[in-house]
Design an enzyme around this catalytic site. Structure first.
Site, PDB file in Angstrom:
ATOM      1  N   HIS A 121      -6.349 -10.008   8.943  1.00 58.52           N
ATOM      2  CA  HIS A 121      -7.221  -8.934   8.066  1.00 58.52           C
ATOM      3  C   HIS A 121      -8.768  -9.970   6.477  1.00 58.52           C
ATOM      4  CE1 HIS A 121      -4.248  -5.992   9.050  1.00 58.52           C
ATOM      5  NE2 HIS A 121      -5.516  -5.980   9.585  1.00 58.52           N
TER       6      HIS A 121
ATOM      7  N   ASP B 212      -3.561 -12.812   1.163  1.00 56.22           N
ATOM      8  CA  ASP B 212      -3.259 -13.123  -0.595  1.00 56.22           C
ATOM      9  C   ASP B 212      -3.064 -14.846  -0.767  1.00 56.22           C
ATOM     10  OD1 ASP B 212      -0.547 -13.710   0.476  1.00 56.22           O
ATOM     11  OD2 ASP B 212       0.185 -11.679  -0.352  1.00 56.22           O
TER      12      ASP B 212
ATOM     13  N   PHE C  84       0.868  -1.085   0.100  1.00 56.33           N
ATOM     14  CA  PHE C  84       0.250  -0.535  -0.005  1.00 56.33           C
ATOM     15  C   PHE C  84       0.741   0.711  -0.208  1.00 56.33           C
ATOM     16  CE2 PHE C  84      -3.962  -1.894   1.638  1.00 56.33           C
ATOM     17  CZ  PHE C  84      -4.507  -2.393   1.275  1.00 56.33           C
TER      18      PHE C  84
ATOM     19  N   THR D 180       6.281  -5.310   7.077  1.00 56.13           N
ATOM     20  CA  THR D 180       5.039  -4.305   7.159  1.00 56.13           C
ATOM     21  C   THR D 180       5.111  -2.509   7.921  1.00 56.13           C
ATOM     22  OG1 THR D 180       3.321  -3.986   8.435  1.00 56.13           O
ATOM     23  CG2 THR D 180       4.570  -4.930   9.893  1.00 56.13           C
TER      24      THR D 180
ATOM     25  N   GLN E 181      -1.721  -9.724   7.609  1.00 54.64           N
ATOM     26  CA  GLN E 181      -1.487  -8.517   7.619  1.00 54.64           C
ATOM     27  C   GLN E 181      -2.335  -8.854   6.637  1.00 54.64           C
ATOM     28  OE1 GLN E 181      -0.391  -4.841   9.169  1.00 54.64           O
ATOM     29  NE2 GLN E 181       0.952  -6.235   9.491  1.00 54.64           N
TER      30      GLN E 181
HETATM   31  P1  NAD Z   1       2.072  -1.355   3.819  1.00 56.24           P
HETATM   32  O1  NAD Z   1       2.276  -1.285   2.605  1.00 56.24           O
HETATM   33  O2  NAD Z   1       2.118  -0.192   4.736  1.00 56.24           O
HETATM   34  O3  NAD Z   1       3.590  -1.222   4.744  1.00 56.24           O
HETATM   35  C1  NAD Z   1       5.109  -2.567   3.404  1.00 56.24           C
HETATM   36  C2  NAD Z   1       5.632  -1.946   3.735  1.00 56.24           C
HETATM   37  O4  NAD Z   1       6.973  -3.144   3.898  1.00 56.24           O
HETATM   38  C3  NAD Z   1       6.756  -0.790   3.762  1.00 56.24           C
HETATM   39  O5  NAD Z   1       7.217  -0.537   5.178  1.00 56.24           O
HETATM   40  C4  NAD Z   1       8.118  -1.416   3.093  1.00 56.24           C
HETATM   41  O6  NAD Z   1       9.335  -0.258   3.327  1.00 56.24           O
HETATM   42  C5  NAD Z   1       7.964  -3.052   3.197  1.00 56.24           C
HETATM   43  N1  NAD Z   1       8.269  -2.941   2.361  1.00 56.24           N
HETATM   44  C6  NAD Z   1       8.068  -3.824   0.683  1.00 56.24           C
HETATM   45  N2  NAD Z   1       8.227  -4.608  -0.146  1.00 56.24           N
HETATM   46  C7  NAD Z   1       9.655  -5.154   0.682  1.00 56.24           C
HETATM   47  C8  NAD Z   1      10.359  -6.262   1.175  1.00 56.24           C
HETATM   48  N3  NAD Z   1      10.562  -6.897  -0.372  1.00 56.24           N
HETATM   49  N4  NAD Z   1      11.042  -6.544   1.713  1.00 56.24           N
HETATM   50  C9  NAD Z   1      10.869  -6.163   2.854  1.00 56.24           C
HETATM   51  N5  NAD Z   1      10.406  -4.528   3.868  1.00 56.24           N
HETATM   52  C10 NAD Z   1       9.332  -4.581   1.724  1.00 56.24           C
HETATM   53  O7  NAD Z   1       2.290  -2.643   4.355  1.00 56.24           O
HETATM   54  P2  NAD Z   1       1.214  -3.080   5.660  1.00 56.24           P
HETATM   55  O8  NAD Z   1       2.035  -3.000   6.721  1.00 56.24           O
HETATM   56  O9  NAD Z   1       1.479  -4.159   5.386  1.00 56.24           O
HETATM   57  O10 NAD Z   1      -0.336  -2.729   6.222  1.00 56.24           O
HETATM   58  C11 NAD Z   1      -1.338  -2.503   4.588  1.00 56.24           C
HETATM   59  C12 NAD Z   1      -2.547  -3.610   4.958  1.00 56.24           C
HETATM   60  O11 NAD Z   1      -2.547  -3.460   3.788  1.00 56.24           O
HETATM   61  C13 NAD Z   1      -3.023  -4.000   5.486  1.00 56.24           C
HETATM   62  O12 NAD Z   1      -3.482  -4.207   6.218  1.00 56.24           O
HETATM   63  C14 NAD Z   1      -2.542  -5.294   4.760  1.00 56.24           C
HETATM   64  O13 NAD Z   1      -3.967  -6.137   4.866  1.00 56.24           O
HETATM   65  C15 NAD Z   1      -3.251  -5.259   3.325  1.00 56.24           C
HETATM   66  N6  NAD Z   1      -2.233  -5.461   2.299  1.00 56.24           N
HETATM   67  C16 NAD Z   1      -2.098  -6.775   1.680  1.00 56.24           C
HETATM   68  C17 NAD Z   1      -1.819  -7.134   0.535  1.00 56.24           C
HETATM   69  C18 NAD Z   1      -1.465  -8.758   0.659  1.00 56.24           C
HETATM   70  O14 NAD Z   1      -2.394  -9.659   0.868  1.00 56.24           O
HETATM   71  N7  NAD Z   1      -0.447  -8.696  -0.633  1.00 56.24           N
HETATM   72  C19 NAD Z   1      -1.208  -6.231  -0.816  1.00 56.24           C
HETATM   73  C20 NAD Z   1      -1.484  -5.346   0.414  1.00 56.24           C
HETATM   74  C21 NAD Z   1      -2.242  -4.543   1.638  1.00 56.24           C
END
Ligand code: NAD
Length: 236
Positions: free
Chosen positions: A117, A102, A31, A186, A99
């Site tokens: 979630h 997928d 996100f 996260t 969280q």
């Molecule tokens: P976020 O988008 O707020 O933060 C993602 C974090 O991951 C960032 O700090 C970033 O620096 C880090 N990051 C990105 N790629 C990385 C990698 N390869 N290695 C290490 N770090 C990496 O995500 P969040 O904190 O999970 O919160 C977003 C909400 O969105 C969650 O509640 C989740 O449910 C949802 N979401 C889920 C999915 C999924 O299911 N794949 C995708 C998008 C959002």
């Protein structure tokens, strides 16, 4: 990396707490990163589109966004998901608390997964509770309808909805009994999920994230980098 290896060698009850960054190496955007969903241009914000109120007031628009952005059925587990599943298989890891929605941890072979979630892989008719798969939602057009005519809702926790209490209890119990907590991928900004880390009472708090987080200062080990690349270096 050497310290992480030592911590893993020493630990017997690891819990992995992850977020959207765990799946970016599988090609699913998170996100809040540069290329994340929140930086893309929408007339309505993703928080609004993924809210309980929007789901019921703009159901067709919700599903247009959901099918395009939230249903990456093509995605495969990456090195992070695989190593975490391997750690569980070897008896070193007791649970994954995620969280993410997928289902990639289960696809990689993880057994004990608390999905705070919810999941895109279960979808339920709001009227008769009949269950539908993610594939059926992806293949449907407009608003997915049950055979009884009811609206089919993904079992995903939308903004404005409470977390499932059984999932919360399981996640808290696992974190509270862990000897090591690995927090990864996260931004730790989505509550109440981000607050779960505070239940940890064990020895090593490890953070693996590309960008800094509010937890960095409180950890025993912080690794800034890609979680898949970092975890794949661990020898079991
Ligand atoms: P976020 O988008 O707020 O933060 C993602 C974090 O991951 C960032 O700090 C970033 O620096 C880090 N990051 C990105 N790629 C990385 C990698 N390869 N290695 C290490 N770090 C990496 O995500 P969040 O904190 O999970 O919160 C977003 C909400 O969105 C969650 O509640 C989740 O449910 C949802 N979401 C889920 C999915 C999924 O299911 N794949 C995708 C998008 C959002």
């Amino acid at each position: 990396m050497k310290t992480l290896q030592q911590i893993v060698d020493e630990s017997e009850r690891i819990v992995f707490f992850g977020g959207a960054g765990v799946s970016t190496e599988s090609g699913i955007p998170d996100f809040r990163s540069e290329d994340g969903l929140y930086r893309q241009k929408y007339t309505v914000s993703p928080e609004t589109m993924l809210s309980h109120d929007y789901f019921f007031s703009h159901t067709e628009e919700f599903f247009a966004f959901y099918r395009e952005k939230m249903l990456p059925l093509w995605a495969e587990p990456n090195a992070a998901h695989k190593k975490i599943a391997e750690l569980e298989k070897r008896g070193k890891l007791i649970a994954v608390v995620t969280q993410n929605i997928d289902g990639l941890h289960q696809k990689a072979g993880s057994k004990t997964v608390f999905e705070l979630h919810g999941t895109v892989h279960k979808n339920t008719c709001v009227k008769c509770r009949k269950s539908y798969s993610a594939e059926e939602i992806a293949a449907s057009k407009g608003i997915p309808r049950c055979s009884c005519g009811g609206l089919v809702k993904p079992d995903v926790v939308l903004y404005g909805e409470p977390l499932d209490s059984e999932t919360v209890n399981g996640a808290v119990r696992a974190i509270a009994s862990a000897d090591t907590l690995i927090v990864a991928g996260t931004s730790l900004t989505v509550y109440p999920a981000a607050g779960f880390v505070s239940y940890f009472r064990g020895k090593y708090l490890v953070l693996i994230n590309r960008d800094p987080t509010p937890l960095d200062g409180a950890c025993d080990l912080v690794l800034h980098g890609k979680v898949g690349e970092i975890l794949s270096e661990i020898q079991l």
